[in-house]
Every structure is written in C-alpha cells, then in structure tokens.
Scaffold this active site. Structure first.
Site, mmCIF file in Angstrom:
data_model
loop_
_atom_site.group_PDB
_atom_site.id
_atom_site.type_symbol
_atom_site.label_atom_id
_atom_site.label_comp_id
_atom_site.label_asym_id
_atom_site.label_seq_id
_atom_site.Cartn_x
_atom_site.Cartn_y
_atom_site.Cartn_z
ATOM 1 N N LYS A 51 -10.899 -1.442 -7.342
ATOM 2 C CA LYS A 51 -11.718 -2.446 -6.649
ATOM 3 C C LYS A 51 -13.171 -2.002 -6.621
ATOM 4 O O LYS A 51 -14.077 -2.776 -6.922
ATOM 5 C CB LYS A 51 -11.220 -2.635 -5.210
ATOM 6 N N GLN A 95 -6.922 -2.057 3.244
ATOM 7 C CA GLN A 95 -5.887 -1.884 2.220
ATOM 8 C C GLN A 95 -4.496 -1.806 2.870
ATOM 9 O O GLN A 95 -4.272 -1.013 3.779
ATOM 10 C CB GLN A 95 -6.173 -0.597 1.416
ATOM 11 N N ASP A 118 -9.663 -10.980 1.983
ATOM 12 C CA ASP A 118 -8.259 -11.040 1.558
ATOM 13 C C ASP A 118 -7.654 -12.393 1.940
ATOM 14 O O ASP A 118 -6.616 -12.793 1.398
ATOM 15 C CB ASP A 118 -7.451 -9.921 2.241
#
Ligand code: NAD
Length: 287
Positions: A51, A95, A118
């Site tokens: 990422k 995460q 997200d």
C-alpha cells in the site's frame, strides 16, 4: 477471456496520479493516507508495504503508524482521535485483522467516516445502502464492478448477479453496488440450499467465499462473467510448493464462462488501486 486486473489497476493508478497532480496545482492539496498497523502479522506487513509503495507512486503522502501487538484499545483509539483531528491526513486505514483483544467494530467506528477510506464505518455502509452520494465504498467491491464492466460494458442493467458470500467487507457491499447498477441480485451464503442451481442462473457470478476452487464448472452458465475474489493458499500437487488460488476452479470454469478474473492478478490488484481512489476522493471532498 481473461479479465486482467493488473492491467486495469495500472490504468486506474495512472488516472489517479494525474488527478493528484491536478489537485496539487489547483488547491495545493497533496492527498495523504495513514495506515495503522497493530502487531507484526507477516501477511499484514506485506499488504501495508505494498500500500505504502503504491501510495507514493501516485504522488500521495504515505504514513504508517506501528503499534505493538499488546497495544491497548485506549492507546489505539487515542491514535485515531489524533489522526481524525489532523487536517493533513485525508485517509485513515486500520489494517485488519486486529489482535483478538481489540474490538474491531469499535475501532472502525472511531474513524471519522469522511477519512474511512476502507469504507467499513457503519455510516459509510448506511450511505451505500441508501444510495447516498459521499459514501466511501469498500475497495474490493469497487474493484469487482470495474472488472465486470471491463468485460460487459458500462450498462449492467437487468443482468442476474449471484454473489456467493455475505461478509461486510465483500459480499454485502458488492451486492449493493450491483443493485445500484440495476442488476437483479441474489446473495448466496453458507446456509444457501441448491447453490449450484442458483449459480447456474448468474450472468455475473461473484465468488467471495474463502474456499479454494469451490465453484465448479457445472455451476456456471455458458458465457457468464466470473469475478473471483478469493485468495487461498494451497499446496501445489505437482511442485509441493504453496500457491495462491481463488474460490473458483479456474481451469475448468474458464472452459465454460465468457470471462473470468485470474488469481493472482484479478481482483487483488484492484483493491489497492481503489483504496488510492478513495483517498483521492477524501482529499478532494474534505481536504
Ligand atoms: P468471510 O469469511 O468473511 O466470508 C465468507 C462468506 O462465504 C460468508 O459470508 C459465508 O456465508 C460464505 N460461505 C462460506 N462457506 C460457504 C459455502 N459452503 N457455501 C456458500 N457460501 C459460503 O470472507 P471475506 O472477507 O468476505 O473474504 C472472502 C474471500 O475473499 C477470502 O478468500 C478472502 O481472502 C478474499 N478477499 C480478497 C480480497 C482481495 O483484495 N482480492 C479482499 C477481501 C477478501
């Protein structure tokens, strides 16, 4: 036909990089993404590294906050409050999975919805459900739609889409996105009866199950578009080495379907590209 996710993701990243340059020039804003990683799960570390690399490659600012495995909930929440209040941070991603002692939904709920790149915050899930603008849409489902359209064109109206899986991360949001595209949507899951017969009706079949090579060729309608979300690590019978496979029996289904995403190289690369897209959107809308 193989739907090439690597190529589609590269194309999307080029568009994003151009938009980043334009945003810098017009408003002096450089989109910035902060990833919070708790603990030292090796797979998570690889994802976070990828990422970060791709974020900087499109000209955005990438930050990473690493917290120890035994970090307390209060510590993590206090970091998120700090990031929520920092106007130079446009996107925040925690995460997953988190260590077991941390409450995932509480943590996700503590991210400002406008920075929740997200798209997992209940506010964003609700906005998606209501079809409201301004929703941060989860990345993998966005990638699935882009890949389906790559083969079928922009108009998916009237197609019967069958989604196998009902998770908050993939199954439910991808079903809502397909509905927004005027598909007739069936959501199948672990308690579904007659799954093969239901799948046989699909013009678009999305597999998000987490079971290696689960979807069989005789479940697939001739010419269907198959989007394989699954990422499963199994032992290669010939070499004895570990390899990645999807939720679809790729070799057999390829013979029947009209188009299919490979694993690796299908949905996977689209997920990070769509995360960058969300970060850019957050910076444009709220930066
Ligand atoms: P999950 O475990 O949260 O959900 C799996 C779903 O499959 C459940 O809703 C369950 O009802 C359904 N299911 C399980 N067994 C079934 C059965 N026998 N018949 C029908 N349905 C069944 O998983 P998830 O987070 O939605 O992820 C699914 C897969 O996608 C995993 O392999 C995961 O690694 C992968 N994934 C890939 C990406 C990517 O970027 N490509 C992103 C997220 C998840």
């Amino acid at each position: 036909m193989i739907i090439d996710g690597k190529q589609a993701a590269a194309k999307l990243r080029i568009t994003i990089a151009k938009d980043v340059i334009a945003l810098k020039a017009s408003k002096g804003i450089t989109p910035s993404l902060t990833v919070v990683l708790v603990g030292d799960d090796p797979a998570s570390q690889v994802y976070v590294r990828n990422k970060a690399k791709q974020t900087t490659e499109v000209g955005m600012i990438s930050n990473e906050i690493r917290l120890p495995e035994n970090c307390s909930q209060a510590e993590l929440l206090s970091q998120l409050t700090h990031l929520n209040n920092d106007t130079s941070v446009h996107g925040i991603l925690v995460q997953l999975p988190l260590p077991k002692h941390l409450d995932e939904s509480l943590v996700i709920g503590a991210i400002t919805p406008e920075k929740d790149v997200d798209g997992f915050h209940a506010m964003n899930a609700g906005r998606l459900l209501n079809g409201e603008s301004g929703a941060m849409v989860p990345c993998t489902p966005q990638g699935c739609i882009i890949l389906a359209k790559q083969h079928l064109g922009n108009d998916l109206s009237g197609k019967h889409a069958v989604v196998i899986g009902r998770s908050n991360i993939v199954g439910k949001p991808v079903a809502l996105l397909l509905l927004q595209q005027n598909c007739t949507v069936t959501i199948a899951h672990s308690r579904t009866e007659n799954l093969p017969q239901i799948c046989q009706q699909a013009d678009i079949l999305i597999a998000a199950v987490g079971r290696a090579e689960f979807v069989q060729a005789d479940w697939v309608k001739k010419g269907a578009t198959v989007i394989d979300v699954g990422i499963n690590r199994i032992e290669d019978m010939v070499t004895g080495k570990m390899k990645l496979v999807g939720d679809v029996d790729y070799a057999a289904v390829s013979e029947v379907c009209g188009a299919i995403t490979p694993v690796p190289g299908g949905v996977g690369p689209m997920t990070i590209a769509c995360l960058l897209k969300n970060t850019l959107e957050a910076a444009k809308l709220y930066g």
